[in-house]
Design a protein around this motif. Structure first.
Motif, PDB file in Angstrom:
ATOM      1  N   ALA A  14       0.820  -1.207   0.000  1.00 42.35           N
ATOM      2  CA  ALA A  14       0.000   0.000   0.000  1.00 42.35           C
ATOM      3  C   ALA A  14       0.854   1.257   0.000  1.00 42.35           C
ATOM      4  O   ALA A  14       1.906   1.312   0.635  1.00 42.35           O
ATOM      5  N   VAL A  15       0.383   2.261  -0.748  1.00 44.97           N
ATOM      6  CA  VAL A  15       0.909   3.615  -0.658  1.00 44.97           C
ATOM      7  C   VAL A  15      -0.238   4.496  -0.188  1.00 44.97           C
ATOM      8  O   VAL A  15      -1.313   4.508  -0.798  1.00 44.97           O
ATOM      9  N   VAL A  16      -0.003   5.227   0.905  1.00 44.88           N
ATOM     10  CA  VAL A  16      -1.043   6.010   1.556  1.00 44.88           C
ATOM     11  C   VAL A  16      -0.731   7.488   1.402  1.00 44.88           C
ATOM     12  O   VAL A  16       0.425   7.912   1.576  1.00 44.88           O
ATOM     13  N   TYR A  17      -1.759   8.287   1.088  1.00 41.35           N
ATOM     14  CA  TYR A  17      -1.613   9.743   1.044  1.00 41.35           C
ATOM     15  C   TYR A  17      -2.650  10.366   1.966  1.00 41.35           C
ATOM     16  O   TYR A  17      -3.844  10.045   1.887  1.00 41.35           O
ATOM     17  N   VAL A  18      -2.203  11.265   2.855  1.00 37.97           N
ATOM     18  CA  VAL A  18      -3.114  11.949   3.776  1.00 37.97           C
ATOM     19  C   VAL A  18      -3.680  13.166   3.049  1.00 37.97           C
ATOM     20  O   VAL A  18      -2.976  14.159   2.825  1.00 37.97           O
ATOM     21  N   ALA A  19      -4.970  13.080   2.687  1.00 36.92           N
ATOM     22  CA  ALA A  19      -5.610  14.150   1.915  1.00 36.92           C
ATOM     23  C   ALA A  19      -5.991  15.334   2.787  1.00 36.92           C
ATOM     24  O   ALA A  19      -5.947  16.481   2.332  1.00 36.92           O
ATOM     25  N   SER A  20      -6.376  15.088   4.040  1.00 36.36           N
ATOM     26  CA  SER A  20      -6.706  16.173   4.961  1.00 36.36           C
ATOM     27  C   SER A  20      -6.735  15.630   6.381  1.00 36.36           C
ATOM     28  O   SER A  20      -6.918  14.432   6.612  1.00 36.36           O
ATOM     29  N   GLY A  21      -6.561  16.539   7.348  1.00 36.84           N
ATOM     30  CA  GLY A  21      -6.642  16.174   8.752  1.00 36.84           C
ATOM     31  C   GLY A  21      -5.294  15.851   9.380  1.00 36.84           C
ATOM     32  O   GLY A  21      -4.240  15.942   8.741  1.00 36.84           O
ATOM     33  N   ARG A  22      -5.350  15.473  10.676  1.00 38.93           N
ATOM     34  CA  ARG A  22      -4.153  15.121  11.444  1.00 38.93           C
ATOM     35  C   ARG A  22      -4.436  13.824  12.197  1.00 38.93           C
ATOM     36  O   ARG A  22      -5.535  13.618  12.704  1.00 38.93           O
ATOM     37  N   GLY A  23      -3.465  12.956  12.255  1.00 36.11           N
ATOM     38  CA  GLY A  23      -3.657  11.692  12.961  1.00 36.11           C
ATOM     39  C   GLY A  23      -2.356  11.163  13.515  1.00 36.11           C
ATOM     40  O   GLY A  23      -1.298  11.786  13.400  1.00 36.11           O
ATOM     41  N   THR A  24      -2.448  10.001  14.133  1.00 36.15           N
ATOM     42  CA  THR A  24      -1.271   9.249  14.558  1.00 36.15           C
ATOM     43  C   THR A  24      -1.404   7.848  13.991  1.00 36.15           C
ATOM     44  O   THR A  24      -2.431   7.190  14.180  1.00 36.15           O
TER      45      THR A  24
ATOM     46  N   VAL B 274       2.934   7.552   3.027  1.00 31.90           N
ATOM     47  CA  VAL B 274       3.423   6.442   3.841  1.00 31.90           C
ATOM     48  C   VAL B 274       3.367   5.172   3.005  1.00 31.90           C
ATOM     49  O   VAL B 274       2.356   4.900   2.350  1.00 31.90           O
ATOM     50  N   ARG B 275       4.443   4.413   3.013  1.00 29.29           N
ATOM     51  CA  ARG B 275       4.457   3.096   2.368  1.00 29.29           C
ATOM     52  C   ARG B 275       4.203   2.040   3.445  1.00 29.29           C
ATOM     53  O   ARG B 275       4.882   2.015   4.483  1.00 29.29           O
ATOM     54  N   ILE B 276       3.228   1.181   3.225  1.00 31.50           N
ATOM     55  CA  ILE B 276       2.892   0.126   4.188  1.00 31.50           C
ATOM     56  C   ILE B 276       3.039  -1.218   3.489  1.00 31.50           C
ATOM     57  O   ILE B 276       2.364  -1.493   2.493  1.00 31.50           O
ATOM     58  N   ARG B 277       3.921  -2.061   4.031  1.00 33.54           N
ATOM     59  CA  ARG B 277       4.185  -3.358   3.410  1.00 33.54           C
ATOM     60  C   ARG B 277       3.086  -4.363   3.746  1.00 33.54           C
ATOM     61  O   ARG B 277       2.462  -4.291   4.811  1.00 33.54           O
TER      62      ARG B 277
ATOM     63  N   VAL C 234       7.712   8.178   6.559  1.00 36.19           N
ATOM     64  CA  VAL C 234       6.797   9.262   6.203  1.00 36.19           C
ATOM     65  C   VAL C 234       7.543  10.317   5.402  1.00 36.19           C
ATOM     66  O   VAL C 234       8.633  10.737   5.777  1.00 36.19           O
ATOM     67  N   PHE C 235       6.939  10.738   4.298  1.00 40.71           N
ATOM     68  CA  PHE C 235       7.515  11.782   3.458  1.00 40.71           C
ATOM     69  C   PHE C 235       6.416  12.800   3.191  1.00 40.71           C
ATOM     70  O   PHE C 235       5.357  12.450   2.666  1.00 40.71           O
ATOM     71  N   ASN C 236       6.644  14.058   3.585  1.00 39.53           N
ATOM     72  CA  ASN C 236       5.609  15.067   3.347  1.00 39.53           C
ATOM     73  C   ASN C 236       5.829  15.734   1.991  1.00 39.53           C
ATOM     74  O   ASN C 236       6.811  16.440   1.763  1.00 39.53           O
ATOM     75  N   LEU C 237       4.894  15.476   1.094  1.00 39.07           N
ATOM     76  CA  LEU C 237       5.000  15.957  -0.278  1.00 39.07           C
ATOM     77  C   LEU C 237       4.908  17.477  -0.351  1.00 39.07           C
ATOM     78  O   LEU C 237       5.579  18.120  -1.166  1.00 39.07           O
ATOM     79  N   LEU C 238       4.090  18.084   0.524  1.00 40.26           N
ATOM     80  CA  LEU C 238       3.859  19.522   0.450  1.00 40.26           C
ATOM     81  C   LEU C 238       5.005  20.321   1.052  1.00 40.26           C
ATOM     82  O   LEU C 238       5.102  21.530   0.828  1.00 40.26           O
ATOM     83  N   SER C 239       5.865  19.658   1.851  1.00 37.74           N
ATOM     84  CA  SER C 239       7.024  20.348   2.414  1.00 37.74           C
ATOM     85  C   SER C 239       8.171  20.427   1.409  1.00 37.74           C
ATOM     86  O   SER C 239       9.117  21.200   1.591  1.00 37.74           O
TER      87      SER C 239
END
Length: 562
Positions: A222-232, A252-255, A364-369
């Motif tokens: 899986a490749v995950v992208y956080v579209a909005s919000g904040r989490g842990t 986030v890459r999840i194996r 974790v890699f922040n694309l917008l940064s």
């Protein structure tokens, strides 16, 4: 052709009814037999939009008759159908009474469906002008029919674009009061033109503020992208755990096989996450496996015999069963403020095994940064591939984010190798794409086999391109195959934000078709004259005028879609 379509329609309905009988199962939260019937209606490409709606209605009617929904004690199940001639208030009361006869974990969903049905019926009453004269009612009905026909024409035009996915193309959903997880239908089921994405699936998660998403592992990368919000987000593997905070723009890459759980730690905003999956067990199929769970979702621990599980855990059987049968609130549950605070601490238990020899957390890699690859006043493009984010290395996927300024446009451009899976995360607009494949399919209809063969031979030498267009809004997904020129336009009211998963990203190049660095400007004078059959000076007056690159001002006066 019309006769064949009608015969196909009738035959499919008969087949679907036969399947409904064959697959007669106990009614659960989402009845599989009804779901199967409806999904077959949606994937049958000969149908118009109206025929699909009729087909789905036939599924519901047949399902209701066979399961006795809304008929006293025998009408078990989570879906409630009531008499449309009854007063809506009485229908709501009857519906809620039926909910009390459901199993405990189904009651809340049942009550919610009752309330939704009630609100929809009251809304329809208001539109119909209840209580007025028959003449006004008839005028209202005619006006509604006219609006409905216009809407259907627009939807049918959109259905001709097999590269666009909307809400109705999500074939499964895990839903609770605190959020939902939606699973998009298989890409190649939407169209054979998407069979290059056969082993990819898309999932969209939406969690309410201060909620907990139960632990599970997937038989998929899986490749995950956080579209909005904040989490842990927490990952568990080999008995070790790592937790880290996530925010908008994080990748986030999840194996496969990694147990994952998360919280939405924001008090006001929803957490929205887009996931691109690559199944590893079965082609184009994946399953979530819930261990720390109970009745709903069901824990996989319950599949084992009690004596074996008791021996493995070295605990009495009744104590084991008590633990794995308690949870019945679904995959997303409300958490207390104290629990959210505790789960937000990002504590680590041991060193997490990383695949590329790094002992630091590079998950974790922040694309917008990251500095944008392209930026001007009309938009900006952020990109990350395996060079920037090593975790993407063996999946051959890149992730990009386009923020198109309101009233502006991105493109025209095309990818040389990558197929783009684009998800609208904010805003509205529209897209246009040049496609040779849909045009060939449409031109082949109504021709004999010999005519089709001759036409295909001619088209192979001189292709004809169809303009595929669609309005865009949040939650919609569209696919752009490699080599297909694309333009995306933002509406006039707000920016259009799109996240893209590029499949086959290695050695992919972006080629601009307008602006400062477009391919035509690079041609020699003689090549321009031979290709366009006009003087090169006239070609340059068209293709060399735009000084911007990649993002441009949109069309004056906007567009009907915007």
């Amino acid at each position: 052709m019309v006769i064949n379509t009608k015969l196909s329609f009738a035959f499919l309905l008969f087949s679907l009814f036969f399947l409904s009988v064959t697959f007669s199962l106990a009614v659960a939260n989402v009845d599989p037999e009804l779901q199967l019937c409806k999904s077959q209606c949606r994937t049958y490409h000969e149908f118009s939009h109206r025929q699909r709606r009729e087909c789905e209605q036939k599924c519901e009617d047949y399902h209701g008759q066979n399961h006795g929904e809304g008929e006293g004690e025998g009408g078990g199940g989570s879906r409630i159908v009531l008499n449309s001639n009854t007063d809506p208030e009485k229908q709501l009361q009857q519906c809620q009474k039926q909910c009390e006869r459901q199993r405990e974990q189904q009651k809340e969903q049942c009550r919610r469906q009752c309330q939704d049905t009630y609100e929809r019926q009251r809304g329809e009453e208001g539109k119909g002008g209840g209580g007025q004269s028959g003449e006004k009612d008839e005028q209202g009905r005619q006006q509604e029919q006219g609006q409905e026909q216009e809407q259907e024409q627009g939807q049918e035009q959109q259905e001709q674009n097999p590269y666009v996915f909307q809400d109705q193309h999500y074939t499964a959903s895990l839903e609770t009061n605190e959020g939902r997880i939606k699973i998009l239908q298989r890409f190649h089921q939407r169209s054979r033109l998407l069979r290059g994405l056969k082993n990819y699936r898309f999932v969209y998660l939406e969690a309410n503020p201060q909620t907990f998403v139960l632990p599970a592992h997937l038989d998929a990368e899986a490749v995950v992208y956080v579209a909005s919000g904040r989490g842990t987000l927490s990952l568990v593997s080999q008995g070790k755990r790592e937790s880290f905070n996530i925010k908008q723009g994080d990748i986030v890459r999840i194996r496969a096989g990694t147990t994952i759980y998360m919280i939405n730690r924001d008090k006001n905003k929803k957490l929205r996450i887009a996931k691109l999956l690559q199944p590893v067990a079965l082609p184009d199929e994946f399953q979530p496996f819930y261990g720390p769970a109970g009745e709903n979702p069901q824990s996989f621990y319950r599949a084992f015999s009690e004596e074996l599980l008791s021996s493995a855990l070295k605990v009495e059987q009744d104590r084991v069963q008590r633990v794995i049968k308690q949870q019945n609130k679904g995959v997303i549950v409300k958490a207390s403020e104290q629990q959210i605070q505790a789960l937000s601490q990002r504590e680590e238990s041991g060193m997490f095994p990383f695949p590329f020899g790094s002992t630091e957390s590079k998950r974790v890699f922040n694309l917008l940064s990251k500095e944008p690859s392209i930026s001007n006043r009309y938009g900006r493009l952020h990109e990350a591939d395996a060079n920037e984010f090593q975790q993407l290395q063996d999946m051959d996927i890149a992730v990009s984010y386009s923020n198109i300024t309101k009233g502006s446009m991105e493109g025209p451009f095309f990818n040389t190798r990558a197929t783009k899976i684009a998800v609208v995360v904010k805003g509205e607009g529209y897209m246009e794409m040049a496609c040779p494949h849909v045009s060939q399919q449409q031109q082949g209809q109504g021709q004999s086999t010999g005519e089709q063969r001759r036409e295909q031979q001619q088209q192979s030498a001189s292709p004809h391109y169809q303009r595929l267009s669609s309005p865009l809004k949040r939650g919609m997904l569209f696919v752009v195959p490699a080599g297909h020129p694309l333009i995306v336009v933002a509406g006039n009211n707000r920016n259009l934000e799109i996240v893209c998963f590029d499949v086959n990203a290695e050695n992919n190049r972006r080629e601009s078709l307008a602006g400062d660095k477009n391919i035509v400007n690079a041609l020699e004078k003689e090549a321009k004259e031979l290709a366009f059959s006009i003087p090169a000076r006239e070609v340059d007056e068209v293709f060399a005028k735009q000084n911007e690159w990649w993002f441009f001002p949109g069309p004056r006066g906007g567009h009907a879609y915007a």
